[in-house]
Design a protein around this motif. Sequence first.
Motif, PDB file in Angstrom:
ATOM      1  N   GLU A  51       0.858  -1.177   0.000  1.00 23.62           N
ATOM      2  CA  GLU A  51       0.000   0.000   0.000  1.00 23.62           C
ATOM      3  C   GLU A  51       0.894   1.226   0.000  1.00 23.62           C
ATOM      4  OE1 GLU A  51      -3.550   1.928   2.813  1.00 23.62           O
ATOM      5  OE2 GLU A  51      -2.173   0.431   3.623  1.00 23.62           O
ATOM      6  N   VAL A  52       0.536   2.220  -0.772  1.00 15.60           N
ATOM      7  CA  VAL A  52       1.284   3.470  -0.791  1.00 15.60           C
ATOM      8  C   VAL A  52       0.441   4.542  -0.109  1.00 15.60           C
ATOM      9  CG1 VAL A  52       2.400   5.232  -2.199  1.00 15.60           C
ATOM     10  CG2 VAL A  52       2.477   2.834  -2.907  1.00 15.60           C
ATOM     11  N   VAL A  53       0.936   5.053   0.998  1.00 15.26           N
ATOM     12  CA  VAL A  53       0.223   6.046   1.792  1.00 15.26           C
ATOM     13  C   VAL A  53       0.827   7.428   1.528  1.00 15.26           C
ATOM     14  CG1 VAL A  53      -0.466   6.727   4.118  1.00 15.26           C
ATOM     15  CG2 VAL A  53      -0.197   4.295   3.561  1.00 15.26           C
ATOM     16  N   ASP A  54      -0.028   8.405   1.332  1.00 16.42           N
ATOM     17  CA  ASP A  54       0.428   9.773   1.068  1.00 16.42           C
ATOM     18  C   ASP A  54       0.596  10.517   2.391  1.00 16.42           C
ATOM     19  OD1 ASP A  54       0.977  12.298   0.220  1.00 16.42           O
ATOM     20  OD2 ASP A  54      -0.735  12.496  -1.126  1.00 16.42           O
ATOM     21  N   ASP A  55       1.828  10.557   2.885  1.00 18.81           N
ATOM     22  CA  ASP A  55       2.168  11.310   4.093  1.00 18.81           C
ATOM     23  C   ASP A  55       2.974  12.549   3.719  1.00 18.81           C
ATOM     24  OD1 ASP A  55       0.921   9.570   5.832  1.00 18.81           O
ATOM     25  OD2 ASP A  55       2.713   8.357   6.173  1.00 18.81           O
ATOM     26  N   ALA A  56       2.572  13.184   2.630  1.00 20.87           N
ATOM     27  CA  ALA A  56       3.351  14.296   2.082  1.00 20.87           C
ATOM     28  C   ALA A  56       3.472  15.457   3.061  1.00 20.87           C
ATOM     29  CB  ALA A  56       2.727  14.784   0.778  1.00 20.87           C
ATOM     30  N   LYS A  57       2.428  15.746   3.809  1.00 19.43           N
ATOM     31  CA  LYS A  57       2.472  16.882   4.740  1.00 19.43           C
ATOM     32  C   LYS A  57       3.549  16.684   5.795  1.00 19.43           C
ATOM     33  CE  LYS A  57      -0.428  19.655   7.830  1.00 19.43           C
ATOM     34  NZ  LYS A  57      -1.791  19.836   8.396  1.00 19.43           N
ATOM     35  N   SER A  58       3.585  15.478   6.391  1.00 20.56           N
ATOM     36  CA  SER A  58       4.594  15.180   7.402  1.00 20.56           C
ATOM     37  C   SER A  58       5.990  15.156   6.788  1.00 20.56           C
ATOM     38  CB  SER A  58       4.286  13.832   8.063  1.00 20.56           C
ATOM     39  OG  SER A  58       5.309  13.458   8.951  1.00 20.56           O
ATOM     40  N   ALA A  59       6.103  14.555   5.592  1.00 22.45           N
ATOM     41  CA  ALA A  59       7.400  14.471   4.923  1.00 22.45           C
ATOM     42  C   ALA A  59       7.930  15.858   4.568  1.00 22.45           C
ATOM     43  CB  ALA A  59       7.279  13.615   3.668  1.00 22.45           C
ATOM     44  N   LYS A  60       7.049  16.736   4.140  1.00 21.96           N
ATOM     45  CA  LYS A  60       7.465  18.096   3.780  1.00 21.96           C
ATOM     46  C   LYS A  60       7.985  18.839   4.999  1.00 21.96           C
ATOM     47  CE  LYS A  60       5.934  22.274   1.404  1.00 21.96           C
ATOM     48  NZ  LYS A  60       4.804  22.975   0.743  1.00 21.96           N
ATOM     49  N   GLN A  61       7.326  18.654   6.135  1.00 24.14           N
ATOM     50  CA  GLN A  61       7.799  19.298   7.366  1.00 24.14           C
ATOM     51  C   GLN A  61       9.189  18.798   7.744  1.00 24.14           C
ATOM     52  OE1 GLN A  61       4.674  18.381  10.176  1.00 24.14           O
ATOM     53  NE2 GLN A  61       3.418  20.123   9.548  1.00 24.14           N
ATOM     54  N   THR A  62       9.424  17.484   7.570  1.00 23.68           N
ATOM     55  CA  THR A  62      10.737  16.912   7.862  1.00 23.68           C
ATOM     56  C   THR A  62      11.810  17.522   6.974  1.00 23.68           C
ATOM     57  OG1 THR A  62       9.761  14.807   8.567  1.00 23.68           O
ATOM     58  CG2 THR A  62      12.081  14.776   7.931  1.00 23.68           C
ATOM     59  N   ILE A  63      11.512  17.640   5.687  1.00 23.52           N
ATOM     60  CA  ILE A  63      12.479  18.178   4.734  1.00 23.52           C
ATOM     61  C   ILE A  63      12.718  19.663   4.982  1.00 23.52           C
ATOM     62  CG2 ILE A  63      12.870  18.653   2.289  1.00 23.52           C
ATOM     63  CD1 ILE A  63      13.291  15.739   3.201  1.00 23.52           C
ATOM     64  N   GLU A  64      11.667  20.410   5.287  1.00 28.75           N
ATOM     65  CA  GLU A  64      11.836  21.842   5.543  1.00 28.75           C
ATOM     66  C   GLU A  64      12.638  22.085   6.814  1.00 28.75           C
ATOM     67  OE1 GLU A  64       7.889  23.411   5.526  1.00 28.75           O
ATOM     68  OE2 GLU A  64       7.906  23.764   3.352  1.00 28.75           O
ATOM     69  N   THR A  65      12.491  21.211   7.795  1.00 24.94           N
ATOM     70  CA  THR A  65      13.287  21.330   9.011  1.00 24.94           C
ATOM     71  C   THR A  65      14.767  21.119   8.716  1.00 24.94           C
ATOM     72  OG1 THR A  65      11.462  20.560  10.401  1.00 24.94           O
ATOM     73  CG2 THR A  65      13.675  20.381  11.316  1.00 24.94           C
ATOM     74  N   GLN A  66      15.045  20.187   7.801  1.00 28.32           N
ATOM     75  CA  GLN A  66      16.428  19.850   7.462  1.00 28.32           C
ATOM     76  C   GLN A  66      17.047  20.833   6.479  1.00 28.32           C
ATOM     77  OE1 GLN A  66      18.396  17.460   8.698  1.00 28.32           O
ATOM     78  NE2 GLN A  66      20.096  17.978   7.343  1.00 28.32           N
ATOM     79  N   PHE A  67      16.277  21.240   5.458  1.00 27.52           N
ATOM     80  CA  PHE A  67      16.842  22.027   4.357  1.00 27.52           C
ATOM     81  C   PHE A  67      16.294  23.450   4.246  1.00 27.52           C
ATOM     82  CE2 PHE A  67      17.142  17.536   3.166  1.00 27.52           C
ATOM     83  CZ  PHE A  67      18.474  17.444   2.813  1.00 27.52           C
ATOM     84  N   GLY A  68      15.310  23.784   5.060  1.00 23.14           N
ATOM     85  CA  GLY A  68      14.729  25.117   4.982  1.00 23.14           C
ATOM     86  C   GLY A  68      13.438  25.142   4.184  1.00 23.14           C
ATOM     87  N   GLU A  69      12.673  26.208   4.349  1.00 19.59           N
ATOM     88  CA  GLU A  69      11.389  26.329   3.666  1.00 19.59           C
ATOM     89  C   GLU A  69      11.567  26.882   2.256  1.00 19.59           C
ATOM     90  OE1 GLU A  69       8.828  28.666   6.093  1.00 19.59           O
ATOM     91  OE2 GLU A  69       8.843  27.248   7.777  1.00 19.59           O
ATOM     92  N   GLY A  70      10.473  26.809   1.500  1.00 21.06           N
ATOM     93  CA  GLY A  70      10.488  27.370   0.150  1.00 21.06           C
ATOM     94  C   GLY A  70      10.990  26.425  -0.925  1.00 21.06           C
ATOM     95  N   LEU A  71      11.205  25.140  -0.597  1.00 19.44           N
ATOM     96  CA  LEU A  71      11.669  24.191  -1.596  1.00 19.44           C
ATOM     97  C   LEU A  71      10.528  23.772  -2.514  1.00 19.44           C
ATOM     98  CD1 LEU A  71      13.884  21.850   0.627  1.00 19.44           C
ATOM     99  CD2 LEU A  71      14.636  23.694  -0.870  1.00 19.44           C
ATOM    100  N   ARG A  72      10.850  23.507  -3.754  1.00 25.17           N
ATOM    101  CA  ARG A  72       9.850  23.030  -4.702  1.00 25.17           C
ATOM    102  C   ARG A  72       9.615  21.541  -4.437  1.00 25.17           C
ATOM    103  NH1 ARG A  72      11.905  25.291  -8.847  1.00 25.17           N
ATOM    104  NH2 ARG A  72      12.991  23.534  -9.755  1.00 25.17           N
ATOM    105  N   PHE A  73       8.603  21.248  -3.650  1.00 22.56           N
ATOM    106  CA  PHE A  73       8.316  19.902  -3.163  1.00 22.56           C
ATOM    107  C   PHE A  73       7.142  19.346  -3.972  1.00 22.56           C
ATOM    108  CE2 PHE A  73       6.314  16.791  -0.447  1.00 22.56           C
ATOM    109  CZ  PHE A  73       7.326  16.219   0.306  1.00 22.56           C
ATOM    110  N   ARG A  74       7.390  18.270  -4.739  1.00 22.29           N
ATOM    111  CA  ARG A  74       6.316  17.707  -5.567  1.00 22.29           C
ATOM    112  C   ARG A  74       6.052  16.256  -5.182  1.00 22.29           C
ATOM    113  NH1 ARG A  74       5.050  15.125 -10.370  1.00 22.29           N
ATOM    114  NH2 ARG A  74       7.213  14.562 -10.784  1.00 22.29           N
TER     115      ARG A  74
END
Length: 217
Positions: free
Chosen positions: A183-206
């Motif tokens: 099953e593929v679950v869309d946890d994009a919101k949580s994943a985006k927060q993780t990435i923004e914490t690591q790399f900063g906000e404003g990234l082109r996240f698709r």
Amino acid sequence: MRLQNFCQNRHSDFSPGRVLRALRGGVLLLCLTIVVGCSRSGSGSDTPSDMSEINADQVLLVGSISRLKAVTASALKEETDNFIPFDRERVLLWLKPLKQQAKDGERLGLLVDWGRAYYFAVPKTSMRLTELERAFYEDETLQYRPLGLPEPMRYLVRVDDRVVYIGHLRLYVNEFDDVVAVEVVDDAKSAKQTIETQFGEGLRFRVSLLTPEEYLR
């Protein structure tokens, strides 16, 4: 560049000229394949720490993988077996480019932790998830065991992508620890927060979720 499974092909027949061309074409990719596929360290040490480390021909691939017991016979196994499946193990994801000219040996292995987000700099191209392997230590040696994937899956990449989220791949295993469903679950919101914490906000996240191959034909 031909990506090699370093763990299984330690002895190469490359000529000096071919090696030099390969290094010029993608030193970072080769190092990523070697470190990610064979390292004993945590997955966090194998990932980029800054977006500046990601080349123009790469994307930051984001996702996660976990496993759940299938309903069938799971209760019986808990009563009769003290062994905890997948305990202290990691999982190796094998990716292969979708491009028609991709050769049989051209694949990339990502060694990740169960249940934790991963992010790696990978080639900016659509890829197919072809295989999974369990990674564990036996007599202080890292061993690999095939973990059957019911069917190949793929994700698509665009030319202007910088960060691509492929989803939370959830595996359902039976009493023999074989994968019976995915099953593929869309946890994009949580994943985006993780990435923004690591790399900063404003990234082109698709979001480009892993999809069974037959759905995209």
